[in-house]
Scaffold this motif. Structure first.
Motif, PDB file in Angstrom:
ATOM      1  N   VAL A 168     -32.224  22.931  80.458  1.00  0.00           N
ATOM      2  CA  VAL A 168     -31.374  22.232  79.182  1.00  0.00           C
ATOM      3  C   VAL A 168     -30.246  23.097  79.008  1.00  0.00           C
ATOM      4  CG1 VAL A 168     -31.348  21.120  77.137  1.00  0.00           C
ATOM      5  CG2 VAL A 168     -33.252  20.765  78.570  1.00  0.00           C
ATOM      6  N   LEU A 192     -27.896  23.618  76.077  1.00  0.00           N
ATOM      7  CA  LEU A 192     -27.373  23.436  75.012  1.00  0.00           C
ATOM      8  C   LEU A 192     -25.952  23.955  74.546  1.00  0.00           C
ATOM      9  CD1 LEU A 192     -30.695  23.904  73.036  1.00  0.00           C
ATOM     10  CD2 LEU A 192     -29.984  21.773  73.802  1.00  0.00           C
ATOM     11  N   ALA A 214     -23.404  18.566  74.267  1.00  0.00           N
ATOM     12  CA  ALA A 214     -24.603  17.869  74.324  1.00  0.00           C
ATOM     13  C   ALA A 214     -24.643  16.730  73.028  1.00  0.00           C
ATOM     14  CB  ALA A 214     -25.873  19.120  73.871  1.00  0.00           C
ATOM     15  N   SER A 215     -25.321  15.707  73.706  1.00  0.00           N
ATOM     16  CA  SER A 215     -25.534  14.557  72.569  1.00  0.00           C
ATOM     17  C   SER A 215     -26.417  14.941  71.436  1.00  0.00           C
ATOM     18  CB  SER A 215     -25.786  13.575  73.327  1.00  0.00           C
ATOM     19  OG  SER A 215     -27.179  13.549  73.621  1.00  0.00           O
ATOM     20  N   ALA A 260     -28.677  13.187  70.324  1.00  0.00           N
ATOM     21  CA  ALA A 260     -29.938  12.570  70.560  1.00  0.00           C
ATOM     22  C   ALA A 260     -30.762  13.331  71.505  1.00  0.00           C
ATOM     23  CB  ALA A 260     -29.890  11.228  71.297  1.00  0.00           C
ATOM     24  N   SER A 261     -30.240  14.394  72.536  1.00  0.00           N
ATOM     25  CA  SER A 261     -30.826  15.192  73.305  1.00  0.00           C
ATOM     26  C   SER A 261     -31.451  16.237  72.619  1.00  0.00           C
ATOM     27  CB  SER A 261     -30.141  15.482  74.615  1.00  0.00           C
ATOM     28  OG  SER A 261     -29.361  16.172  74.324  1.00  0.00           O
ATOM     29  N   ALA A 264     -34.474  15.064  70.605  1.00  0.00           N
ATOM     30  CA  ALA A 264     -35.492  14.779  71.471  1.00  0.00           C
ATOM     31  C   ALA A 264     -36.225  16.597  72.019  1.00  0.00           C
ATOM     32  CB  ALA A 264     -34.952  14.183  72.654  1.00  0.00           C
ATOM     33  N   ILE A 265     -35.081  17.233  72.020  1.00  0.00           N
ATOM     34  CA  ILE A 265     -35.583  18.674  72.584  1.00  0.00           C
ATOM     35  C   ILE A 265     -36.484  19.284  71.321  1.00  0.00           C
ATOM     36  CG2 ILE A 265     -35.107  20.967  73.203  1.00  0.00           C
ATOM     37  CD1 ILE A 265     -32.692  19.710  74.714  1.00  0.00           C
ATOM     38  N   LYS A 297     -39.897  17.718  71.059  1.00  0.00           N
ATOM     39  CA  LYS A 297     -40.681  18.505  72.013  1.00  0.00           C
ATOM     40  C   LYS A 297     -41.373  19.829  71.608  1.00  0.00           C
ATOM     41  CE  LYS A 297     -40.532  15.236  75.587  1.00  0.00           C
ATOM     42  NZ  LYS A 297     -41.551  14.548  76.027  1.00  0.00           N
TER      43      LYS A 297
END
Length: 134
Positions: free
Chosen positions: A36, A38, A42-43, A45-46, A49-50, A53
């Motif tokens: 990933v 960053l 980067a949006s 939302a991602s 989400a990261i 997680k």
């Protein structure tokens, strides 16, 4: 790592932590390492989400650690109980032996426990093999 886009050491540290966390927890959970990037493009939302997680993986690790600590605490509590019980038994045995021992035996035992005072001769200067003082 491209650090020109990060202004402060804190931003660089967060970037490194995210990359480390994702790769570490992915390998821990048996998944493929997720790459990933960053950056400023980067949006949101991602990133969320990261973060989710990472939080889930950290919760999993925390739960495993808490379980292991609880197990260790129980083992140590049991060992403490056994040692306290053994100590009590030895104290009772010691008391019984003291009551059964004669005063002469107790005096002899006490003399073995306390180191004897050195004799006055041993306080003098050591002598050489020929008998002269050193």
């Amino acid at each position: 790592m491209n650090t020109e886009m990060y202004q402060t050491p804190m931003e660089v540290a967060v970037y490194q932590l995210h990359n480390f966390s994702i790769s570490f927890f992915s390998s821990l959970l048996g998944g493929d390492v997720v790459s990933v990037k960053l950056d400023n493009s980067a949006s949101g939302a991602s990133v969320v989400a990261i973060d989710n997680k990472i939080e889930q993986a950290m919760d999993l690790v925390k739960n495993h650690l808490m379980y292991a600590v609880r197990e260790e605490v129980e083992i140590l509590k049991e060992q403490i109980r056994e040692l306290v019980e053994k100590n009590s038994q030895l104290e009772r045995e010691n008391t019984l032996l003291k009551t059964l021992a004669s005063p002469e035996q107790l005096e002899k035992f006490q003399s073995r426990l306390t180191p004897e005072e050195p004799a006055p001769e041993s306080a003098q200067a050591p002598e050489a093999p020929d008998g002269s003082a050193v």
